[in-house]
Scaffold this motif. Sequence first.
Motif, PDB file in Angstrom:
ATOM      1  N   GLY A 592       0.873  -1.494   0.274  1.00 13.37           N
ATOM      2  CA  GLY A 592      -0.371  -0.143  -0.074  1.00 13.37           C
ATOM      3  C   GLY A 592       0.875   1.745  -0.050  1.00 13.37           C
ATOM      4  O   GLY A 592      -0.189   2.451   0.496  1.00 13.37           O
ATOM      5  N   CYS A 594       2.784   2.608   2.157  1.00 14.14           N
ATOM      6  CA  CYS A 594       2.592   3.454   3.776  1.00 14.14           C
ATOM      7  C   CYS A 594       3.911   4.011   3.824  1.00 14.14           C
ATOM      8  O   CYS A 594       3.926   4.659   4.674  1.00 14.14           O
ATOM      9  CB  CYS A 594       2.003   2.328   4.640  1.00 14.14           C
ATOM     10  N   HIS A 595       5.680   3.602   3.342  1.00 15.14           N
ATOM     11  CA  HIS A 595       6.249   4.317   4.106  1.00 15.14           C
ATOM     12  C   HIS A 595       6.980   3.296   5.491  1.00 15.14           C
ATOM     13  O   HIS A 595       7.908   4.007   5.714  1.00 15.14           O
ATOM     14  CB  HIS A 595       6.120   5.729   4.198  1.00 15.14           C
ATOM     15  N   HIS A 599      10.948   4.064   6.573  1.00 14.88           N
ATOM     16  CA  HIS A 599      11.775   4.115   8.585  1.00 14.88           C
ATOM     17  C   HIS A 599      12.501   3.266   9.112  1.00 14.88           C
ATOM     18  O   HIS A 599      13.331   3.701   9.208  1.00 14.88           O
ATOM     19  CB  HIS A 599      10.117   4.779   8.607  1.00 14.88           C
ATOM     20  N   PRO A 633       3.190  -3.299   7.441  1.00 16.23           N
ATOM     21  CA  PRO A 633       1.709  -4.163   7.831  1.00 16.23           C
ATOM     22  C   PRO A 633       0.739  -4.965   6.843  1.00 16.23           C
ATOM     23  O   PRO A 633       0.501  -5.709   7.639  1.00 16.23           O
ATOM     24  CB  PRO A 633       1.350  -2.689   8.286  1.00 16.23           C
TER      25      PRO A 633
ATOM     26  N   CYS B 203      -3.423   3.030   2.549  1.00 17.86           N
ATOM     27  CA  CYS B 203      -2.896   4.022   2.410  1.00 17.86           C
ATOM     28  C   CYS B 203      -2.826   4.488   0.810  1.00 17.86           C
ATOM     29  O   CYS B 203      -2.625   5.317   0.279  1.00 17.86           O
ATOM     30  CB  CYS B 203      -1.444   3.512   2.808  1.00 17.86           C
ATOM     31  N   LYS B 204      -2.671   2.758   0.026  1.00 13.14           N
ATOM     32  CA  LYS B 204      -2.546   2.727  -2.130  1.00 13.14           C
ATOM     33  C   LYS B 204      -4.507   4.641  -2.013  1.00 13.14           C
ATOM     34  O   LYS B 204      -3.397   4.939  -3.707  1.00 13.14           O
ATOM     35  CB  LYS B 204      -2.914   1.925  -2.341  1.00 13.14           C
ATOM     36  N   LYS B 210       2.088  11.309   2.704  1.00 12.61           N
ATOM     37  CA  LYS B 210       3.095  10.957   3.351  1.00 12.61           C
ATOM     38  C   LYS B 210       4.034  11.649   3.439  1.00 12.61           C
ATOM     39  O   LYS B 210       4.846  12.188   2.351  1.00 12.61           O
ATOM     40  CB  LYS B 210       3.373   9.271   3.429  1.00 12.61           C
ATOM     41  N   PRO B 211       4.923  11.999   4.500  1.00  7.52           N
ATOM     42  CA  PRO B 211       6.473  12.338   4.444  1.00  7.52           C
ATOM     43  C   PRO B 211       7.345  11.461   4.265  1.00  7.52           C
ATOM     44  O   PRO B 211       6.374   9.991   4.015  1.00  7.52           O
ATOM     45  CB  PRO B 211       6.828  13.009   6.416  1.00  7.52           C
ATOM     46  N   GLU B 212       8.407  11.919   3.729  1.00  7.16           N
ATOM     47  CA  GLU B 212       9.254  10.370   3.235  1.00  7.16           C
ATOM     48  C   GLU B 212       9.128   9.265   4.173  1.00  7.16           C
ATOM     49  O   GLU B 212       8.835   8.489   3.945  1.00  7.16           O
ATOM     50  CB  GLU B 212      10.312  11.160   2.475  1.00  7.16           C
ATOM     51  N   THR B 213       9.678   9.841   5.599  1.00  8.92           N
ATOM     52  CA  THR B 213       9.580   9.005   6.689  1.00  8.92           C
ATOM     53  C   THR B 213       8.371   9.075   7.391  1.00  8.92           C
ATOM     54  O   THR B 213       7.983   9.907   7.814  1.00  8.92           O
ATOM     55  CB  THR B 213      10.857   8.507   7.578  1.00  8.92           C
ATOM     56  N   ILE B 214       7.361   8.437   7.685  1.00 12.08           N
ATOM     57  CA  ILE B 214       6.617   8.954   8.830  1.00 12.08           C
ATOM     58  C   ILE B 214       7.071   7.732  10.462  1.00 12.08           C
ATOM     59  O   ILE B 214       7.589   6.746  10.771  1.00 12.08           O
ATOM     60  CB  ILE B 214       5.127   7.234   8.949  1.00 12.08           C
ATOM     61  N   SER B 215       6.503   9.192  11.220  1.00 10.80           N
ATOM     62  CA  SER B 215       6.885   8.368  12.743  1.00 10.80           C
ATOM     63  C   SER B 215       6.118   9.973  13.673  1.00 10.80           C
ATOM     64  O   SER B 215       5.260  10.669  13.115  1.00 10.80           O
ATOM     65  CB  SER B 215       8.564   9.473  12.931  1.00 10.80           C
ATOM     66  N   PRO B 244      -2.718   1.994   6.627  1.00 16.81           N
ATOM     67  CA  PRO B 244      -1.115   1.047   6.962  1.00 16.81           C
ATOM     68  C   PRO B 244      -1.447  -1.085   6.328  1.00 16.81           C
ATOM     69  O   PRO B 244      -1.055  -1.350   5.636  1.00 16.81           O
ATOM     70  CB  PRO B 244      -0.323   1.227   7.235  1.00 16.81           C
ATOM     71  N   LEU B 285       7.452   2.169  13.829  1.00 12.59           N
ATOM     72  CA  LEU B 285       7.502   3.196  13.535  1.00 12.59           C
ATOM     73  C   LEU B 285       8.164   4.415  14.579  1.00 12.59           C
ATOM     74  O   LEU B 285       8.153   6.075  14.450  1.00 12.59           O
ATOM     75  CB  LEU B 285       6.292   3.812  12.795  1.00 12.59           C
TER      76      LEU B 285
END
Lengths: 657, 332
Positions: A592, A594-595, A599, A633, B203-204, B210-215, B244, B285
């Motif tokens: 999906g 989701c990134h 990370h 996920p 998410c798709k 989305k930021p490049e990395t999600i935190s 997600p 995350l």
Amino acid sequence: MKKEMDEKKKVGVFICHCGRNIAQTVDIEKLMEEVREKYDVEFVEDNMYMCSDPGQNLLKESIQAKNLDRVIVAACSRDMHEPTFRSAAQEAGLNPYLVEIANIREQVSWVHDDKEKATEKASKIIGSTIEKVVRDEPLEPLQIPVVQRALVIGGGIAGIQAALDIADAGYEVTLVEKSPTIGGHMAQLAETFPTLDCSQCILTPKMVALSRHPKINLLTTSEVVSVEGYVGNFKVQIRKNPRYVDVDKCNLCDDCTAVCPVVVHDEYNQGLAPRKAIYIPFPQAVPASYVIDEATCLGIDPLICSKCKDVCLVEAIDFDMQPEIIEEEFGAIVVATGYDIYPIENIGEYGYGSHPDIISGLDFERLLSANGPTQGVIRRPSDGKIPKTVVFVHCAGSRDPAKHLPYCSKICCMYSTKHALQYKHLVHDGTAINFYIDVRTAGKDYEEFYKRAAEEEQVIYVRGKVSEIIEDGDQLLVKGVDTLLGEAVEVHADLVVLATGLVPSKGTQEISHLLKLSCDSKGFLKEAHPKLKPVESALSGIFIAGTASGPKDIPETVAQASGAAAKAATILASEYLEREPQIAQVDPTTCGVCHTCIHVCPYGAIYLDEVVGRITVREALCEGCGSCAAACPSGSIELKNSTSEGIRARIKALLQG
Amino acid sequence: MNKLKVAVALGATCAGCDVAILDLNEKILDVIEIVDFVFWPTAMDFKLEDLKALKDGEVDVGLYHGAIGTEEDEEIAKILRKKSKVVVAFGACANFGGIPSLTNMPYESKIFDVVYKESPSTSNPEGTVPLKETEVEGTKLTLPGIRKRADSLNSVIDVDYYVPGCPPMVPLIEQVVDILRVFVEKGTLPPKGAVIAGQDTLCKECGRTKPETISYTEFLSPQEVKEIDPDLCLLSQGILCLGPATRSGCGGLCTSMNVGCRGCLGPTDKVDDHGLKMISALTSLLDVEHEEEYTEEELDKLIEKIPDPLGTFYRFTYGVSMISKLHPDMEE
């Protein structure tokens, strides 16, 4: 969800006695019988030492004779002999990734006594490994082309040594240094402990060697601005800032400084002496050329003054020089971005650096240096008098988790001892008092050096921390406690030298962000393993040398730089890198985007390919750790030959009665 | 043209799935064109006897919604299976056990106590609980027995197709209608076991950037966020969202309203345990760059911010989750 086994696999199981290591706790005969009966295998055999030549030959011959297409060796940990058995299988014509290890030594015989239960457990481990091996696909190692050139970031002693070693090994090196000269902090030092070698005398030959080395491309006044790519293939952008003086034309005549009207503090001399806006950092600077300080020169946009240009006969000065972006590719990177000293301005109890006669250890190095502001005569900054009593405060701002640095910087005890000793050599009737918490002399000849200072050269050591330093007339009143006598101590001193610790340099912090290197809680770069991989970063192809990873003395720094150079050279030595193919793969049909994986990947191996809108694995960077597969996920990421379905089957096999 | 004979049976359900079918609005007329409802007790006057009266295999498509909560639910499911050529698990409860399966938590002996005695809104001084058999003025009344667990449909019968969602969204039901039409016209069906929804995750299709990395550093309820950025990923704003880990197909109904996904479409084909996968992703995350600096107490505090972890991560899928199988009642 269950994967169909398209054809029956011919599994061979080889059980190792490991002398008595396995055989005394596992009933090998019974185990063989059980494996034959319980599992669908083609061939079971045992051997006293599977890793021995006869053992390996048994494996090879059986593969060919029995036409085995899957092999399990039940022996020690896969960390030990997996490569041995995989290459043996390869010699017999079997893809090495179709060989698996069932660990019945570390996980069975060494940790159990009950022979019956241990044998049963060994059987289950073999059963579980069968579930893996029948699902294994033949794999080929990845071939990654290598750019056979290295980048060294930082031109202190660590960077110089690393660059020289890599270049001597026959590879091209580009060394990038931010300041106008290489040499780093070591060029500022007077003498070095414990031998009292003149620092410049041992450093400058290396600087010259570097500047003359045909394989080394030196870029001073330059900074790395971006790094992309991965081991073997880093694409790096370097900004070469203008020097405003043509290095090739400048003949070091020094006419320019005489006419320059701008006077500023000289950073090489820790601000204890002046310099002009056009200057050479120190006489042995490499490259040997003057440089214009852009921030203070009056000639650079707007052009108010051009006195230096007017007197420069060789026309070396060019106010119109522009920054230049250089793009280059490298196979390996050595980070040697060094340290800064903990600012004495942070230490309130010692006057916040506001009193001219309370100085740092590095300031004192300059006072000791023959090319320093006082030509090596110890004069205190306030009035130029020769100090008769000097107090050296160890651990100034160190080992103080409540207020300052929590850690020990390792070198301060020794450099303060050196300072006291050198002071005694220069001022014979002077008194040197060192306040210490404990004197740490862990290094070759260090203890002897300390003993020499304390016993032969009458340096006074007081065990206790200095609580306060206040001005008293034209002297300083140092208040502390002698913890051995249990008494308060007050000493009048003419000069106080604070032995401050080492902190990560600004450059180290910047580079860690740029290269995505992880740092420890103090901001120093983190090694891949603190003991076994001290010069490797977590990122393949990026190595660490010197104080960027923590306080070190010069010998340790040089040794580490050579280590990092050797590591870098092993990458550069081949045109292609072979990488383990057991890496992550993404199924785009269920992903999906989701990134999450981006990370969690500690290696920067996963990214979003914006063009196709898919999560993509950089195969050369993936270490096969599986973090992404665990975190994903949607279950879209799996490691090759470690599928979720396979792992479930293995667990099931272990838990079955 | 022969119309398809369709039966809609139900178990432990809120009947939202029935309403979802009616939410087709005017498209329901297309349905009537190709479908004869031979059993749909919620919408028309049908009794179980009517279903029983049909010949085995006479029903072309049997939809079942709701979890298998009572012995009667199980019986109905089995009858539906017998009478139908194709059985479709319709809605989150039939697919995964759904919300009724959260009752698997306090096991059978306790569930009545929780519901009929202990819940704060209940006044039941005599402690009356439902009984399978009761004598009232000489007449014996019976109620279906409660099963040990509320389960998904496929735990009691063979299921051909799955339509998840709570309830299944109109676009998904339209897909079902299209499949039925092809079935009527050409006699072909999708491969057995197909899930009528997206293959990838929310998410798709959620559409937030989305930021490049999600935190994130803490979990917030939507009302705690001063101003929710309508275009930015909810998770990266600290709002718990199961997107997600959750199958796509809804088009981001909840997330477009600034509400985190609750996971009603369940996990993708690749995942067995929806909640576990989401927990694994979320914990991965959490403020990754500084995770080592957190103390156990700080982490506990963070987790306390999730009001009902089980209900949050397993709102719809507890019935098919691995942890529900670890239940003490299941040991036999």
